[in-house]
Each structure stands twice: as structure tokens, then as C-alpha cells.
Write an enzyme that holds these catalytic residues in place. Sequence first.
Site, PDB file in Angstrom:
ATOM      1  N   GLU A  71     -60.266  -0.009  17.889  1.00  0.00           N
ATOM      2  CA  GLU A  71     -59.452   1.205  18.010  1.00  0.00           C
ATOM      3  C   GLU A  71     -58.378   1.319  16.945  1.00  0.00           C
ATOM      4  O   GLU A  71     -58.119   2.396  16.413  1.00  0.00           O
ATOM      5  CB  GLU A  71     -58.818   1.298  19.403  1.00  0.00           C
ATOM      6  CG  GLU A  71     -59.801   1.571  20.534  1.00  0.00           C
ATOM      7  CD  GLU A  71     -60.507   0.308  21.008  1.00  0.00           C
ATOM      8  OE1 GLU A  71     -60.096  -0.793  20.583  1.00  0.00           O
ATOM      9  OE2 GLU A  71     -61.463   0.412  21.789  1.00  0.00           O
ATOM     10  N   HIS A 140     -58.879   1.521  33.306  1.00  0.00           N
ATOM     11  CA  HIS A 140     -59.699   2.659  32.875  1.00  0.00           C
ATOM     12  C   HIS A 140     -59.377   3.919  33.674  1.00  0.00           C
ATOM     13  O   HIS A 140     -60.216   4.805  33.786  1.00  0.00           O
ATOM     14  CB  HIS A 140     -61.196   2.355  33.042  1.00  0.00           C
ATOM     15  CG  HIS A 140     -61.729   1.327  32.108  1.00  0.00           C
ATOM     16  ND1 HIS A 140     -61.464  -0.008  32.242  1.00  0.00           N
ATOM     17  CD2 HIS A 140     -62.523   1.435  31.002  1.00  0.00           C
ATOM     18  CE1 HIS A 140     -62.082  -0.682  31.275  1.00  0.00           C
ATOM     19  NE2 HIS A 140     -62.721   0.177  30.507  1.00  0.00           N
TER      20      HIS A 140
END
Lengths: 343, 373, 321
Positions: A71, A140
Amino acid sequence: MSKKSFRQAINEALRQEMLRDPRVVLIGEDIAGGQGGTSGVVDAWGGVLGVTKGLYTEFGPDRVFDTPISEASYIGAAVGAAATGLRPVAELMFVDFVGCCLDQIMNQAAKFRYMFGGKARTPLVIRAMYGAGFNAAAQHSQALYPLFTHIPGLKVVIPSSPYEAKGLLIEAIRDDDPVIFLENKVMYDDEEEVPDEPYAIPFGEANLTREGDDVTIVAFGRMVNFANEAADRLEKDGISCTVVDPRTTSPLDSATILECVEDTGRLVIVDESSPRCNMATDVAALVAEDAFDALKAPIRRVGPPHTPVPFATVLEKLYLPDAARIESAVRSVMAYKKTKQEA
Amino acid sequence: MTDLITPITMPKFGLAMTEGKIAGWNIPSGTHVDAGQEIADIETTKITNGYESPASGTLRRQIATEGETLPVGALLGVLAEPAVSDADIDAFIARFQADFSSGGAATTQTDQAEPTLVSLGELTLRVQDAGQGTGTPIVFIHGFGGDLSNWMLNQNTLSTGRRTVAFDLPGHGGSSKNVGDGKPATFAATAAALLDKLDISRAHVVAHSLGGAIALELAKTFPQKVASLSLIAPAGLGQGINMDFIEGFISADRRKTLEPVLDYLVHDKTLISRKMIEDIIRFKRLDGAVKGLQTIAQSCFPNGRQADDLRPVLASFAGPAQVIWGADDEILSPDDAKGLPETIKVLILPAAGHMPQLEKAADVNAALTKFID
Amino acid sequence: MQIAHDILLRSYRSMRTIRDFEERLHVEFATGDIPGFVHLYCGEEASGVGVCAHLTDTDTIASTHRGHGHCIAKGVGVDGMMAEIYGRKTGVCHGKGGSMHIADLSLGMLGANGIVGGGPPLICGAALSHKVLKDGGVAVAFYGDGASNEGTTLESLNLAMVWKLPAVFVCEDNGYGEATGAAYACAGTQKARAAGFGMPYLECDGTDFFAVYEAAGQAIAHARAGNGPVMLHVHLARWYGHFEGDAMTYRANGEVAEQRARHDCLKNFRQSVTETSLLEPTALDDIDASVKDEIEAAVKAAKNAPLPEPADLEADVYVSY
């Protein structure tokens, strides 16, 4: 005009903007999917929940860039590309992963224009899924929009329906500032009528999904749907609510929120994000400061407890605000007035 | 006794209507109503409209509550004479609801034609094609900023025994946003091409506002295609135009700024529904929509006046022509209907604004039916 | 290796400008007139200049907190830089960035960067722009031995290889990440790290302009030709502390003196070009004099320049809001 899912609306917005502007590129993990696999199938996934499906096949490897699971590098690359002539739409998959690349967003993209004396443009969109309700557990499921809203230089968008998602994403792509675009993962299959043509919904303009006289409900993202549900139920009991969907938390349409509170005199704020320093506290502070005299009852915030998002269904249900909790908050602010009058 | 019981069901205003909301009951339960009396206000996605009772009788039950949204065909209430027992009414309601939920609703859904997209060269037009029969077809042409739903209360009624076609002009509704030079003559050429494409050689033309100017251009250039002209608050017969409406319509991008602009359209301001406003805002957000409107406004209303004087076209039109106008029109003045040749029928409707075809749909439909038949 | 006359003159001027700019800041900072903190590039001039000699305005660089040298080497004017460091409205960032955020995107200077390891991911993006827009450009990340340990740098090396980007990663290894030696903080070698990603690797003496020029030329040509990224490991030394005011108690006595005496890129450059008669000493003297005047003028102008105004506080956060 046809019925489209939240997922299709986003895919269509991406596709139409890629057709319109060759500088629009997509960057993300598995947004095609399958490269380097043994089957030779690329565009295998179209993103982990299939939102970008078909775009690699249509636009090819010069417009759609699969990335390693990395990322910091690819979000940073999206920032660098935006500052040097492209208009990237990066997909961060789950917004929780921002922990791996916050510097690129917070210290780089958000600050370029100011630090560089107004000379930089960073037309970047970062799309990410947020929200609980999927049994995706603590890493998440977060609703991190307050984190981004806190950072000057970023714009933050939380669409509440497929129509809103398409128009707001097109606006985000055309915007010259870095935009964080948050998609509630539970809503991807929600459907409604969405125009086939491209259209843009301006930022900083709240949408009133219900208009009433008694209570203003300000809700964000998926919570708008719960607020509508609550408002419709309450209407049958003669309590009429205005539901404000601010659409963007940065910029925030303070004027509309204040006007609605001036009209109704009561405010309930529904925010899926963790309760300390979230949008509910921000809106409450705004109203307390600028519409104090209009208030007939204390402001009520409806949100989750200050805990990580739990995994087990029974706990996750307890965690998330729903229409029933909104309804009872509205009833409580209505009841407050009565006790005051009686006293 | 069921033949003495009349169900009041959610009406279908216009072809696209699938559901409606009870904005309010005008009479309480237990009151006598006459056939044709407005018993409730129904809010559709486009407009709020009075619902006229289909029969005389006593309103025995209000099934639908105010604020409730129900599909077309759903039971709103029950009319019956006082002699009918409550038990019979309960049985009737139970049976109706059972039938309706087991397929009645689905049937009403499927029999309505969705608008289709028709290609004309580079243009795509959204077209509502309805009706069939041997009668000369009717084509409806809407005005500035409108779309085919402007005819939602008219097209159905006029589709008995003939084909009717309503369409979105270029730059409007679901049609292409390319308006070319934005002049009435250009739109007239497009309308003529559409008629050719639909194999309609000749049609009665019913046109509203700027659509009136387009109809006159059509009659000028393609007289053989125009069986008759029914012009509702048409442009082209005078110079004046409410530019606050035109400019406001173009510039307003929020409900709060658009609502006062739309108020110009009607005599009864409550007709402007929240959904109607939202639909117009949604239309204006489409890429190219505002630019198209600007082009049309610049071509048709430069310097705040109407550019084209089409009185001579109307005066020399060989076929039958009529003009219908709301007495309280705040956009184009009904005075523009003065001084026309005596062969042209002029109908001025009281208590109506710029959109009598919506506001006084029954009167306009009657005038159209009589004129065309 | 043949280097064109004008490149030699321009490079010398650039190195001299950096040296005088930084030496002057060292003096001025001590007077207390300069707000914030500054990180000086003295001693490292040949690296930035030797690399940027191969770049045009189309090419992009990303710099570090020690960024003045890269800015000057990429063509940013010293007047605007000096005014910026003094926090003036006439500064290149209108006094809103300061020493660590000097940038000029019109020159392909993507900014000095206050975050160690901030540049390499950005450079992957700039290289992606060059690749997609097919403008022939190359993107260069300058980063230190300290930043070589940041995950962002290592991730960027990987991404650049995966995407086969026209990027060059210039590791300016001055032996210290702040106060901690690279000997302590960097495991393995930069060479082995490049090899781990399958990335071509070059290294050179960063105090020798000609060595940097040659190695950078190869690296940039490789990237520009579409062959993918290269790591260029430049060995050098900084002459001042991590920031001004750093007493450098972590460095051995005489370490800097030795560097100044034996590894001064300007002295060595002058000796080399005059011994081989590539340039006349007078030409270099003229540059020295001219740069001296230029820096003097820049300082004077900066001190007299207007301060930002209250309205500037809230300006330029967004393009539109």
C-alpha cells in the site's frame, strides 16, 4: 436510466470517466487480478468485490495497474502520478489498510498544495471500502472517515446510494484535490434507478432525503438508509423528521445542517464511526455553537460503542446503529420537550 | 352485495407512473361523494394531482393512510352505500387484497410501455410510443427544460384509437445532450426526422411553450406532416418572456434555489412536488444538460426577448389550429393569443399557469379530444 | 569521458551556488534570523549536480529534508529559495513551506520532503506518469542511507521493478541517518538490496563530479530507454550536522576536516578541469564571483521581502472547497 447496483454505479462512473479523459488511470491490488497466475486469466477478480470488473479488459494494461500488496508504494505512486499529470483512482481495498500508507495521504497528498504555496494540484481519488455488518472483524470493518476529515487538504465523500455513488465519484475524479471516496461494503448490491449518462453531484451540498418539522436526523453513508427507515416509521406516529445526508464530510454543508436544526429545533446524529472525535461530535459542536437558541432538546448521538468492531454476528449487530436505535433516539428528544413543558 | 361496493385504487397518472403517495384525503370516512369529486391528493414522482372519485357513494373506508406510498392499482379506500354491511366490506377488502398481492400489482407493472431510445443519425431520442388504431397519430412536443413526462396526464387519455408519440427534445430528459444551434427550426427538423423514422407521415401536433414555436416551424417547413396544431402557452406569438424563469432554471442547482423558479410554472404552487424538483436537479447534473439549455436560451431568447416571430406561420397555416393558455401564466403572457385570425380557436383557462396540461388536465384533454376528433 | 564545455560550466556554477548558499545559511542561521530548522547539503554538491546534469524540466526528481542542493541542481532560483527559508511571501512557496518543502513542479522538482522515505513512492508515480503520458521523462528519487531502511523505499524498489518504471533511485549515502551511523543502521549492503529486487546497481564516489556524472548518465539512459529502474549508490559525506545546531558529538574529531581537505568536490573539479585544460581558471573565478554576488543579493532581498499576510493562512489548502 435503469436499475443499477451500488457496485455497477461505481464501475460505470469509472468507465465513463476513463472514456472521457485518458489521464484517468486505475491503480490497486487485484483490480484486474490474476496477473502472474498459472491460468493466464487476467481480469480474474476486478477487485476483491468485483467493482472494477471488466475495466482491465476494456482499457488494457496502460490504464489499469494491478499492484503488489504494497500500500505505501502504490498509494504513494498514485499521489506522485497525480502531482505529475495523471488523474489516478487508487483502490485501497479496505480503508483499514490506511495504516500502511497514511503518510502518503496525510503528509504528502493532503499537504502539497499548501506547503508548495498553491502551486501543486493533486487530482487523486482513493476509493476504499468501509463499514461493519460483514463479519469482517476489527481490521476490515472500520468507518474511518473522521480520520480523513480531520486532515486539511483532503476531501471526504461517503455516498449513501447507487445514484449518489455514481455522481459523487464522477465529481471526485474531476476534482483537482485529493479525495477519499468511501464505499460501504454492505451496500454493493443495493439497487436503484441510475442515469446511464455521466453526471456529477457537487461536493459540500447536503441532500435532504426526508423533510419534516419535528426532528433533524443527520446521518452518514449507509446510516442515511437507516435514518430514512426510522423517519418513515415515525411519520406514521405523527413525528416528522428531516433526514440530512451531508454526502461529504469535508467539505461539510454546515449551512444546511444549521438551517434544518433551526427549523426543527431537535437534532439526532447517526454516525457509524467510533464515537470519540467522530462526525457526530463535530456536527454536535457546530450546532451547539451556531444554533444553540434553536434547540428544544439536547442533541442525541447514535453510534457504536468505543470498541473495535466485533466479529460474532450477535455482537456486530449490537455494535452497529440501526433504524430502531435511531427511532428511539428521536422519540427521546421528542419526549424531552414534553417533560420540560410539564415541569 | 359486492356489486354495490366500489374500490378506489391508486390511479395511474401517465405511462411511467408505478406508484403514488397519498398526499392527503380531502374528505373524511363516512362522507358522501359524487362521481368526479376530488377525494384525495395523490403525489407521484412528478406532480401532485387531485384524484377524482370514479363513482358516487359513501366513503366507507380509508385503507391507505396519508403519507403512504402504494403501487398503481393498490386499494386506497372503499365506496359503498350505507346499506352495505361492514362485514361485506371487510370481506370485499380481504378478497381484493388477496387478489392484488397475488399478481394484480405485477400485471399493472407489465402493461405499461417504458420509453424507448430511437437513433436519428448522431442523436438518440427518448420516445414514449403509445396507443394504436386507425386515427391520425398525435405527436407531443414539450417546451424549454421539459421532457415527455410533461404529457403524463394527457398522452394516455388521447391514446384511444390512435397512436401517440411523446419524446424528449435533444438536450432534454433522456435524449442526447447535443442541441446543435438550439433554434426551433433545428428542433423542428429533428421532430420531422423522428416522424419519418417512426413511419408517421402525418400527425396532429400538440405542443407546449417553446415546443409551440417548434411546432410552428414544423408546420412551416413540413406542412404535409401537420394535420392540426394545438398550441399550449406557445412561444413564437409575442416578444415577452419571463427571463427570471429561464435564467433561474438554468442556474439553480439546489432545491432551495430551483423551487421558487418552478413556482412560476403553475397557478397552484403546491403542485410542485419535492420529487419534481429533485428530478429536474438530477437532469441538470447530466453532462452537457446545462450547456444545452444555455445554447437554447441564447438562440431563442437573446437579450431577454423571443427571437422568432411565428405569428405569420400560424396565420397562414392551412389546417385547423387552436391555442390553449392558462389565464395566470407567469412565463408567457396569454395576451400573446390576442389578435389571431378568427379561424383559430383560443381557449383561456382560469386558475391555470404555464402548464395547463398538468394543472387543468381534464379541461385540456377535453379540448384536445374534441378538436382532434 | 567527454563532457561538453557548457555542461562543465553549468555544473560548476550549480555546485558553487549550492556551496555558497549553504555556507551562507550556516552563518545566517546562527544569527537567529532564520525560523525553523535547516539541513545543509555542503559536501554533497557533486551528487545532486552530477545527476541533474542529465535531466531536463520534463524529468522529475523527489528530494529529501536535505533538499536545497537538489532544488538548485534542478534549476530552482536561489532568490525564491532564500526568501522561502526566511519565511517570506516572495518565497517559492510563499513562505508556507520553508526549507523542507521547497518545490517547483513546473521544473519537475516534486519537493524537498520532511518525511524520511517520502520520496521514493512519489517517484514511482511520477515515473508512471512519464510512462503513461509517453513524454520520454525519467523520475529520480534522491534518498539517504537512513531512508534506505524505510519500508516505503523498499516497497518502491519492488513496485518500480514490477511496473518496469523509468525511475532511478539515488541513494545518497553520507554515512549517517541523523546521529546514527549507517554502519549500525543498515543491514547488508545497498548493492545486495538492489540485487534482491533484480535491479541494476551502480555506485560511485559522490565527492567526484565526474564519477557521479558518468554513473548517473548510465543509470538515467537505462531508465529512459524503457529498460526499467536502476539503483545508483552515491558515497559521500556531509560537512555539517544533521541540522544546524547539531554539535556532531557522534563524529570523530577530524572526520569533517579530512573530508573538507581531501574530498571537496569543488576543489577537485577545479583541479581536474584546469590540469586537463578543459576550462580556464579565470572562467571558474568569474563564476565564483558571480555566485557570491547572487547569494548576497538573495539574502538581502529575502531579509527585505514582505512577510505573508493574515489572509494567506487559509489560502491554498484546496484548489476549490
